[in-house]
Design an enzyme around this catalytic site. Sequence first.
Site, short mmCIF file in Angstrom:
data_model
loop_
_atom_site.label_atom_id
_atom_site.label_comp_id
_atom_site.label_asym_id
_atom_site.label_seq_id
_atom_site.Cartn_x
_atom_site.Cartn_y
_atom_site.Cartn_z
N HIS A 104 3.14 30.05 -30.68
CA HIS A 104 2.31 31.23 -30.43
C HIS A 104 2.98 32.51 -30.94
O HIS A 104 3.54 33.29 -30.17
CB HIS A 104 2.04 31.31 -28.91
CG HIS A 104 1.15 32.43 -28.49
ND1 HIS A 104 0.21 33.03 -29.32
CD2 HIS A 104 1.04 33.07 -27.29
CE1 HIS A 104 -0.42 33.99 -28.64
NE2 HIS A 104 0.06 34.03 -27.42
N CYS A 143 -2.23 39.36 -27.50
CA CYS A 143 -2.25 38.04 -28.15
C CYS A 143 -3.52 37.78 -28.93
O CYS A 143 -3.61 36.81 -29.67
CB CYS A 143 -2.02 36.94 -27.12
SG CYS A 143 -0.55 37.22 -26.14
#
Lengths: 126, 384
Positions: B332, B84
């Site tokens: 996200h 991420c």
Amino acid sequence: MTERVITLKSFFEEARAGRLTGIRCGKCGELAIPPKEFCPACQQRAWGPVPLKGEGTISSFTIIRVAPRGHAGEAPYAVAVVKLAEGVSLLGRVVDMPLEALTVGLPVKFRPLVKGEQTVVGFGPA
Amino acid sequence: MRRVAVIGVGLTRFGKHERNSVELFAEAARDAITDAEISPSAIQALYYGNVTGGEGERQLHTSPLAASLLGLTNIPTTRFENACATSHVAFRHAVMEVAAGISDVVLVGGGERVLHIPTDHATEYFGFCSDASYEQPVGLTFPGVFALIARAHMEKYGTTEEQMAHVAVKNHRHGVHNPKAQFRKEITLETVLRSAYVADPLKLFDCCPFTDGGAAVVLASEEVARRHKRSIWVLGSAAASDTMFMHEKRDLSRITATERAALGAYRQAGKGPQDVDVVELHDCFTIAEIVATEGLGFFEPGMGGIAAEKGWTSVGGKIPVNPSGGLKSKGHPIGATGAAQICEIVTQLRGEAGPRQVEGARVGLTHTLGGNTATVLVSLFGRD
Ligand SMILES: [Zn+2]
């Protein structure tokens, strides 16, 4: 080099037979879960295998209710970080215990979970 | 080393898209280039971030593909993957290329698309960011990783599920004012607390969503940046790593890579937490925001939950955190998130954030975390 190297493969082969194997640094005594080339504490390369009893206590746990593909039929299931008596920790699936009985500090004992070719670290009642 | 500035930013809408991840990046990059008021031919290198393209889109070799979609040719291109934190890692490398004097203008960002695949497949692909021997076979998921952290934080400091819920409520309240956000809807504490457990003690509303989206940033040397009125300086950009293995973390209630990356970025910038006016940090789960506000030095260890509860991290509070809505409300898209956070901070420091503007913000910070807390990037930004 004549040292006996513990690879991922041999760690899980041993685990399949019910034996947990750590590695201890011959220079500074650091204990680790294999594989590891250099000692993170003293940077030397003097590992020797050391049997672990598999006894420990839960330092944190969770109950997975939304599982990834491949584990979908197994949810809900518990996963815990277990601090072993020798001082290292290991992540494993908690089995043979009611999910609502799990607490931090609960004693547990290693048991291999065999799924076909794969061996998974499990922990059951102490 | 030369000073480096952001001269252009671009962001797609976050949510579900029909276009693939490289297309999403290309759209964001087009807007960043337009925002920078440069010719595409000024770009001398491309740094692209993407995580799941190989599994979810059967597409690798994505950085020259991104350049091809943009109509850029003959420039070096590189693809990054650090879970991420992917496009924040790419950003740091792009900063170093400009700072070192290798290039004067560099395009950096990322794209991700996962909403076209079933949730259990996406959960599995994200799970590839944890270890394949010790962790994936146990069935550990990313909510599971942060649930282990949450439980440890609750045990050590008495942090509560209600305090975590406050993070979600606050970020949704912020996200209402972000036209690019995936969820522009306020939620209540009860909604969070009554939502179903995903990985105890984390519930559905403690988790950020799966998201498609792209983000891009144009970086320039000081000489180029001086010709642009809306340039924002990169004051520091630091990376840290920690062991991948959950079994090797010495204290599950802390994310030490955040602490070390913050120290590095503060040192580069000659600033400290007290100098920061606005923050975009990695709230993939509500507990992640609580631990990050401690690790970045805004609150003492154990005070992050209380800070959330008391509203100290709201816009208008002591230290406004995630005015964009954060990962929780904005969304996200993992390969694009780091660059998207930078887009928000640049917009804030330019004073162009509209109804979500943090008044008078002069110094901003971005924090992005990858995988089992094993990669963390922290960057600091400032205006003249
Ligand atoms: Zn040693």
